[in-house]
Design a protein around this motif. Structure first.
Motif, short mmCIF file in Angstrom:
data_model
loop_
_atom_site.label_atom_id
_atom_site.label_comp_id
_atom_site.label_asym_id
_atom_site.label_seq_id
_atom_site.Cartn_x
_atom_site.Cartn_y
_atom_site.Cartn_z
N ARG A 1 -57.68 -10.55 40.84
CA ARG A 1 -58.26 -9.47 40.04
C ARG A 1 -57.35 -9.09 38.88
NH1 ARG A 1 -62.35 -6.44 42.29
NH2 ARG A 1 -62.94 -6.98 44.40
N ARG A 2 -56.08 -9.50 38.96
CA ARG A 2 -55.13 -9.16 37.91
C ARG A 2 -54.88 -10.33 36.96
NH1 ARG A 2 -53.25 -6.73 42.65
NH2 ARG A 2 -51.90 -8.47 43.15
N ALA A 3 -55.75 -11.32 36.96
CA ALA A 3 -55.58 -12.50 36.09
C ALA A 3 -56.10 -12.15 34.69
CB ALA A 3 -56.33 -13.70 36.67
N TYR A 4 -55.26 -11.48 33.93
CA TYR A 4 -55.68 -11.01 32.61
C TYR A 4 -55.52 -12.08 31.55
CZ TYR A 4 -55.19 -6.59 35.04
OH TYR A 4 -55.30 -5.57 35.95
N GLY A 5 -54.66 -13.04 31.75
CA GLY A 5 -54.40 -14.06 30.75
C GLY A 5 -53.05 -14.68 30.98
#
Length: 142
Positions: free
Chosen positions: A123-127
């Protein structure tokens, strides 16, 4: 289904089906503490491996297209099941490896915790940050 030793019957799981392999040949599973045969593991053929690779490819594409919230739910459910069954999994590991039961049960629980961690981390895979030329920073944001 379990053997006389309380060890579960082993099958291969390929493309959503339990099977014994193309030839039906097996290899013994030996308890290292007693040197007693406690079960048998099916031996895969090249065709079995090809089917497994095709199924894994299809599974990967399906997983890729699954929204992250649903993937997180699935991984948390798997972690919950593993936690619930940690003692049984630990017992099997002890039979297979001779590992102390407390250590094996703890290992199953740690795997469940790792599943939860990575489920939430997705869920924290922002980039990502990409190394580039000196003094330049490239970033990818989703």
């Amino acid at each position: 289904m379990t053997t006389d030793h309380g060890y579960p019957a082993v099958s291969m799981y390929i493309a959503g089906e339990w099977c014994q392999g193309g030839t039906g040949r097996t290899a013994p599973i030996v308890n290292p503490a007693t040197e007693e045969v406690i079960g048998d593991v099916p031996l895969a053929t090249t065709a079995d491996l090809d089917r497994a690779l095709d199924a894994a490819d299809e599974g990967f594409r399906t997983w890729w297209d699954t929204p992250v919230a649903r993937r997180t739910e699935i991984l948390h459910a798997a972690a919950d099941l593993l936690t619930e069954r940690a003692f049984a999994v630990g017992r099997i590991m002890t039979l297979e490896q001779g590992k102390p039961l407390a250590e094996a049960t703890g290992e199953a629980r740690r795997v469940a915790d790792t599943l939860r961690w990575h489920a939430d981390d997705a869920r924290r895979a922002y980039g990502r940050i990409i190394p580039s030329a000196p003094g330049t920073l490239l970033s990818v944001r989703r």
